[in-house]
Design a protein around this motif. Structure first.
Motif, mmCIF file in Angstrom:
data_model
loop_
_atom_site.group_PDB
_atom_site.id
_atom_site.type_symbol
_atom_site.label_atom_id
_atom_site.label_comp_id
_atom_site.label_asym_id
_atom_site.label_seq_id
_atom_site.Cartn_x
_atom_site.Cartn_y
_atom_site.Cartn_z
ATOM 1 N N SER A 23 0.823 -1.204 0.000
ATOM 2 C CA SER A 23 0.000 0.000 0.000
ATOM 3 C C SER A 23 0.860 1.258 0.000
ATOM 4 N N GLU A 24 1.905 1.270 0.821
ATOM 5 C CA GLU A 24 2.788 2.439 0.887
ATOM 6 C C GLU A 24 3.586 2.606 -0.400
ATOM 7 N N LEU A 25 4.057 1.486 -0.966
ATOM 8 C CA LEU A 25 4.813 1.562 -2.209
ATOM 9 C C LEU A 25 3.954 2.150 -3.322
ATOM 10 N N LYS A 26 2.704 1.739 -3.395
ATOM 11 C CA LYS A 26 1.807 2.230 -4.453
ATOM 12 C C LYS A 26 1.615 3.742 -4.349
ATOM 13 N N GLN A 27 1.627 4.266 -3.122
ATOM 14 C CA GLN A 27 1.483 5.709 -2.930
ATOM 15 C C GLN A 27 2.728 6.470 -3.366
ATOM 16 N N GLY A 28 3.838 5.751 -3.527
ATOM 17 C CA GLY A 28 5.080 6.395 -3.923
ATOM 18 C C GLY A 28 5.283 6.451 -5.421
ATOM 19 N N ILE A 29 4.208 6.374 -6.195
ATOM 20 C CA ILE A 29 4.340 6.434 -7.651
ATOM 21 C C ILE A 29 4.959 7.765 -8.082
ATOM 22 N N ASN A 30 5.777 7.726 -9.108
ATOM 23 C CA ASN A 30 6.449 8.931 -9.588
ATOM 24 C C ASN A 30 5.425 9.889 -10.205
ATOM 25 N N ARG A 31 5.413 11.108 -9.688
ATOM 26 C CA ARG A 31 4.453 12.091 -10.187
ATOM 27 C C ARG A 31 5.039 13.499 -10.106
ATOM 28 N N GLU A 32 4.489 14.369 -10.914
ATOM 29 C CA GLU A 32 4.813 15.792 -10.857
ATOM 30 C C GLU A 32 3.498 16.546 -10.882
ATOM 31 N N GLY A 33 3.120 17.066 -9.719
ATOM 32 C CA GLY A 33 1.799 17.670 -9.597
ATOM 33 C C GLY A 33 0.734 16.608 -9.783
ATOM 34 N N ALA A 34 -0.203 16.862 -10.688
ATOM 35 C CA ALA A 34 -1.283 15.911 -10.946
ATOM 36 C C ALA A 34 -0.908 14.873 -12.003
ATOM 37 N N THR A 35 0.279 15.040 -12.626
ATOM 38 C CA THR A 35 0.690 14.125 -13.692
ATOM 39 C C THR A 35 1.440 12.930 -13.120
ATOM 40 N N VAL A 36 1.002 11.728 -13.468
ATOM 41 C CA VAL A 36 1.609 10.490 -12.977
ATOM 42 C C VAL A 36 2.477 9.887 -14.071
ATOM 43 N N PHE A 37 3.702 9.489 -13.697
ATOM 44 C CA PHE A 37 4.620 8.858 -14.637
ATOM 45 C C PHE A 37 4.840 7.408 -14.192
#
Length: 237
Positions: A66-80
């Protein structure tokens, strides 16, 4: 001077079809290795901005995933999503006895590595043979399960001198303990490695792991500095 040591492992980009569940299980297995080591080497707390927000992490796969999933690479609202996920822990609120853990997992872009870094406690005495042997064993376990492209147990003072760890497939220097993949071994030359081993009995090289001393390099000692310089020339010139 106080010398900070770190385990550093780099892995190449993941295959395109690897899903989150698969990479989360692999990441959890890597972190789970530390549960077999002393308390000061276990990931007890998620990294937070302020110590007042620190709370003990309940260690199990569901919480970790669950914690790892929250650490997805993002910049503002954009998810990479192709750049993967990040997660970090520490072991103690006592700074000298705290071990830091940082992982970037699931990157699928070829020009970037997936990374795992363990900043070992400053209070850990890697010039003591028993302690050094424990950390070497830990490194070997991590290499076996993480499958890196390159890795080392670094002395940060030494690492700062070189600025970066690799130039293509060639390491910029030789560390106390090193992991070299087949690509790196081919670049250096397997025959050269075995020749140096035969000439320097204290060196061991097995399953890609090169160890140049029984205990860590001490940059306060002239003999260690000289020894390191000689080996660097032999391996990398």
């Amino acid at each position: 001077m106080r010398q900070r040591h770190s385990i550093i492992l780099w892995k190449k980009a993941e295959r395109e079809d690897k899903n989150f569940e698969e990479l989360a299980k692999e990441a959890y297995d890597v972190f789970n290795i530390f549960q077999n080591y002393p308390q000061e080497l276990r990931p007890h707390y998620l990294t937070v901005k302020s110590l007042k927000d620190v709370k003990r992490f309940e260690w199990d796969y569901e919480n970790f995933s669950s914690e790892l999933k929250q650490g997805i690479n993002r910049e503002g609202a954009t998810v990479f999503e192709e750049l993967g996920y990040s997660i970090s822990f520490f072991s103690s609120t006592d700074e000298d006895n705290s071990c830091g853990f940082q992982m970037r997992a699931g990157n699928k872009v070829e020009k970037f590595y997936n990374t795992f870094i363990v900043n070992l406690p400053l209070a850990l005495n890697l010039y003591d043979e028993k302690t050094a042997n424990m950390i070497r064993n830990m490194f070997e376990e991590l290499v076996h399960i993480y499958h890196p492209f390159w890795g080392c147990i670094s002395n940060k003072a030494l690492s700062r001198k070189y600025g970066k760890y690799l130039e293509g497939n060639l390491p910029t220097t030789v560390h106390w303990v090193n992991y070299w993949s087949e690509d790196i071994i081919s670049t250096i030359g397997r025959e050269k490695i075995h020749r140096i081993m035969n000439e320097t009995p204290v060196i061991s090289f097995q399953n890609g792991i090169l160890m140049i001393k029984d205990t860590a390099l001490d940059l306060d000692k002239e003999d260690d500095i000289r020894y390191h310089g000689e080996l660097e020339k032999q391996f990398l010139d």
